[in-house]
Design a protein around this motif. Structure first.
Motif, PDB file in Angstrom:
ATOM      1  N   CYS A   1       0.841  -1.193   0.000  1.00  0.00           N
ATOM      2  CA  CYS A   1       0.000   0.000   0.000  1.00  0.00           C
ATOM      3  C   CYS A   1       0.882   1.252   0.000  1.00  0.00           C
ATOM      4  CB  CYS A   1      -0.927  -0.007   1.211  1.00  0.00           C
ATOM      5  SG  CYS A   1      -0.082   0.174   2.782  1.00  0.00           S
ATOM      6  N   HIS A   2       0.273   2.410  -0.144  1.00  0.00           N
ATOM      7  CA  HIS A   2       1.030   3.665  -0.175  1.00  0.00           C
ATOM      8  C   HIS A   2       1.770   3.901   1.128  1.00  0.00           C
ATOM      9  CE1 HIS A   2      -0.420   4.845  -4.059  1.00  0.00           C
ATOM     10  NE2 HIS A   2      -1.662   4.586  -3.688  1.00  0.00           N
ATOM     11  N   GLN A   3       1.142   3.581   2.240  1.00  0.00           N
ATOM     12  CA  GLN A   3       1.783   3.749   3.545  1.00  0.00           C
ATOM     13  C   GLN A   3       3.007   2.854   3.628  1.00  0.00           C
ATOM     14  OE1 GLN A   3      -0.738   2.820   6.856  1.00  0.00           O
ATOM     15  NE2 GLN A   3       0.679   3.619   8.361  1.00  0.00           N
ATOM     16  N   SER A   4       2.881   1.632   3.149  1.00  0.00           N
ATOM     17  CA  SER A   4       3.989   0.693   3.144  1.00  0.00           C
ATOM     18  C   SER A   4       5.115   1.206   2.253  1.00  0.00           C
ATOM     19  CB  SER A   4       3.509  -0.676   2.652  1.00  0.00           C
ATOM     20  OG  SER A   4       4.592  -1.544   2.478  1.00  0.00           O
ATOM     21  N   SER A   5       4.756   1.760   1.093  1.00  0.00           N
ATOM     22  CA  SER A   5       5.750   2.296   0.171  1.00  0.00           C
ATOM     23  C   SER A   5       6.528   3.440   0.809  1.00  0.00           C
ATOM     24  CB  SER A   5       5.090   2.768  -1.116  1.00  0.00           C
ATOM     25  OG  SER A   5       4.508   1.670  -1.787  1.00  0.00           O
ATOM     26  N   ALA A   6       5.845   4.283   1.556  1.00  0.00           N
ATOM     27  CA  ALA A   6       6.516   5.386   2.236  1.00  0.00           C
ATOM     28  C   ALA A   6       7.494   4.854   3.280  1.00  0.00           C
ATOM     29  CB  ALA A   6       5.490   6.308   2.885  1.00  0.00           C
ATOM     30  N   ALA A   7       7.083   3.833   4.025  1.00  0.00           N
ATOM     31  CA  ALA A   7       7.964   3.240   5.020  1.00  0.00           C
ATOM     32  C   ALA A   7       9.198   2.627   4.357  1.00  0.00           C
ATOM     33  CB  ALA A   7       7.212   2.179   5.826  1.00  0.00           C
ATOM     34  N   ILE A   8       9.010   2.015   3.210  1.00  0.00           N
ATOM     35  CA  ILE A   8      10.121   1.413   2.472  1.00  0.00           C
ATOM     36  C   ILE A   8      11.087   2.498   2.008  1.00  0.00           C
ATOM     37  CG2 ILE A   8      10.713   0.220   0.317  1.00  0.00           C
ATOM     38  CD1 ILE A   8       8.105  -1.451   0.824  1.00  0.00           C
ATOM     39  N   GLU A   9      10.556   3.602   1.501  1.00  0.00           N
ATOM     40  CA  GLU A   9      11.416   4.696   1.045  1.00  0.00           C
ATOM     41  C   GLU A   9      12.215   5.293   2.199  1.00  0.00           C
ATOM     42  OE1 GLU A   9       9.251   7.574  -1.268  1.00  0.00           O
ATOM     43  OE2 GLU A   9       8.248   5.980  -2.392  1.00  0.00           O
ATOM     44  N   ILE A  10      11.582   5.466   3.340  1.00  0.00           N
ATOM     45  CA  ILE A  10      12.261   6.007   4.525  1.00  0.00           C
ATOM     46  C   ILE A  10      13.356   5.053   4.978  1.00  0.00           C
ATOM     47  CG2 ILE A  10      11.960   6.530   6.990  1.00  0.00           C
ATOM     48  CD1 ILE A  10       9.125   7.581   6.154  1.00  0.00           C
ATOM     49  N   ALA A  11      13.030   3.773   5.060  1.00  0.00           N
ATOM     50  CA  ALA A  11      14.009   2.779   5.490  1.00  0.00           C
ATOM     51  C   ALA A  11      15.156   2.659   4.490  1.00  0.00           C
ATOM     52  CB  ALA A  11      13.333   1.426   5.690  1.00  0.00           C
TER      53      ALA A  11
ATOM     54  N   THR B   1       7.649  -5.999   7.430  1.00  0.00           N
ATOM     55  CA  THR B   1       7.471  -7.422   7.158  1.00  0.00           C
ATOM     56  C   THR B   1       8.724  -7.906   6.430  1.00  0.00           C
ATOM     57  OG1 THR B   1       6.523  -7.123   4.961  1.00  0.00           O
ATOM     58  CG2 THR B   1       4.973  -7.070   6.838  1.00  0.00           C
ATOM     59  N   PRO B   2       8.906  -9.225   6.309  1.00  0.00           N
ATOM     60  CA  PRO B   2      10.061  -9.721   5.554  1.00  0.00           C
ATOM     61  C   PRO B   2      10.089  -9.203   4.107  1.00  0.00           C
ATOM     62  CG  PRO B   2       9.127 -11.502   6.839  1.00  0.00           C
ATOM     63  CD  PRO B   2       8.177 -10.324   6.961  1.00  0.00           C
ATOM     64  N   LEU B   3       8.937  -9.181   3.443  1.00  0.00           N
ATOM     65  CA  LEU B   3       8.895  -8.698   2.064  1.00  0.00           C
ATOM     66  C   LEU B   3       9.214  -7.209   1.974  1.00  0.00           C
ATOM     67  CD1 LEU B   3       5.815 -10.600   0.610  1.00  0.00           C
ATOM     68  CD2 LEU B   3       8.238 -11.048   0.214  1.00  0.00           C
ATOM     69  N   GLN B   4       8.770  -6.441   2.937  1.00  0.00           N
ATOM     70  CA  GLN B   4       9.078  -5.015   2.949  1.00  0.00           C
ATOM     71  C   GLN B   4      10.579  -4.789   3.150  1.00  0.00           C
ATOM     72  OE1 GLN B   4       6.374  -3.992   6.121  1.00  0.00           O
ATOM     73  NE2 GLN B   4       5.085  -2.805   4.721  1.00  0.00           N
ATOM     74  N   ALA B   5      11.195  -5.573   4.027  1.00  0.00           N
ATOM     75  CA  ALA B   5      12.638  -5.431   4.271  1.00  0.00           C
ATOM     76  C   ALA B   5      13.432  -5.756   3.004  1.00  0.00           C
ATOM     77  CB  ALA B   5      13.065  -6.331   5.425  1.00  0.00           C
ATOM     78  N   ILE B   6      12.996  -6.746   2.257  1.00  0.00           N
ATOM     79  CA  ILE B   6      13.649  -7.072   0.991  1.00  0.00           C
ATOM     80  C   ILE B   6      13.466  -5.911   0.008  1.00  0.00           C
ATOM     81  CG2 ILE B   6      13.541  -8.614  -1.015  1.00  0.00           C
ATOM     82  CD1 ILE B   6      12.802 -10.845   1.072  1.00  0.00           C
ATOM     83  N   ALA B   7      12.278  -5.338  -0.004  1.00  0.00           N
ATOM     84  CA  ALA B   7      12.010  -4.193  -0.878  1.00  0.00           C
ATOM     85  C   ALA B   7      12.906  -3.014  -0.520  1.00  0.00           C
ATOM     86  CB  ALA B   7      10.541  -3.799  -0.818  1.00  0.00           C
ATOM     87  N   VAL B   8      13.213  -2.847   0.765  1.00  0.00           N
ATOM     88  CA  VAL B   8      14.116  -1.783   1.201  1.00  0.00           C
ATOM     89  C   VAL B   8      15.479  -1.969   0.552  1.00  0.00           C
ATOM     90  CG1 VAL B   8      15.419  -0.885   3.185  1.00  0.00           C
ATOM     91  CG2 VAL B   8      12.956  -1.266   3.372  1.00  0.00           C
TER      92      VAL B   8
END
Length: 59
Positions: free
Chosen positions: A10-20, A46-53
């Motif tokens: 989601c957009h919120q998740s995308s923002a967190a990924i960009e910040i990280a 989440t694990p997938l979000q960390a990989i996206a980072v």
């Protein structure tokens, strides 16, 4: 891409990924290891979000 295709993020998740990712680019030399669990703990990902980072940080 088919209509309705989504990354599952989601957009919120995308923002967190960009910040990280910005944090990781600035601190990659001193980031604790293993990196995925460290990013998850620091940013509540989440694990997938960390990989996206990591993917985003390489761009």
């Amino acid at each position: 891409m088919p209509i309705g295709w989504t990354t599952g993020l989601c957009h919120q998740s995308s923002a967190a990924i960009e910040i990280a990712a910005a944090w990781y680019r600035a601190h990659f030399a001193t980031c604790e290891h293993p990196v995925i669990p460290a990013l998850r703990k620091r940013f509540g990902l989440t694990p997938l979000q960390a990989i996206a980072v990591l993917r985003e940080a390489q761009r």
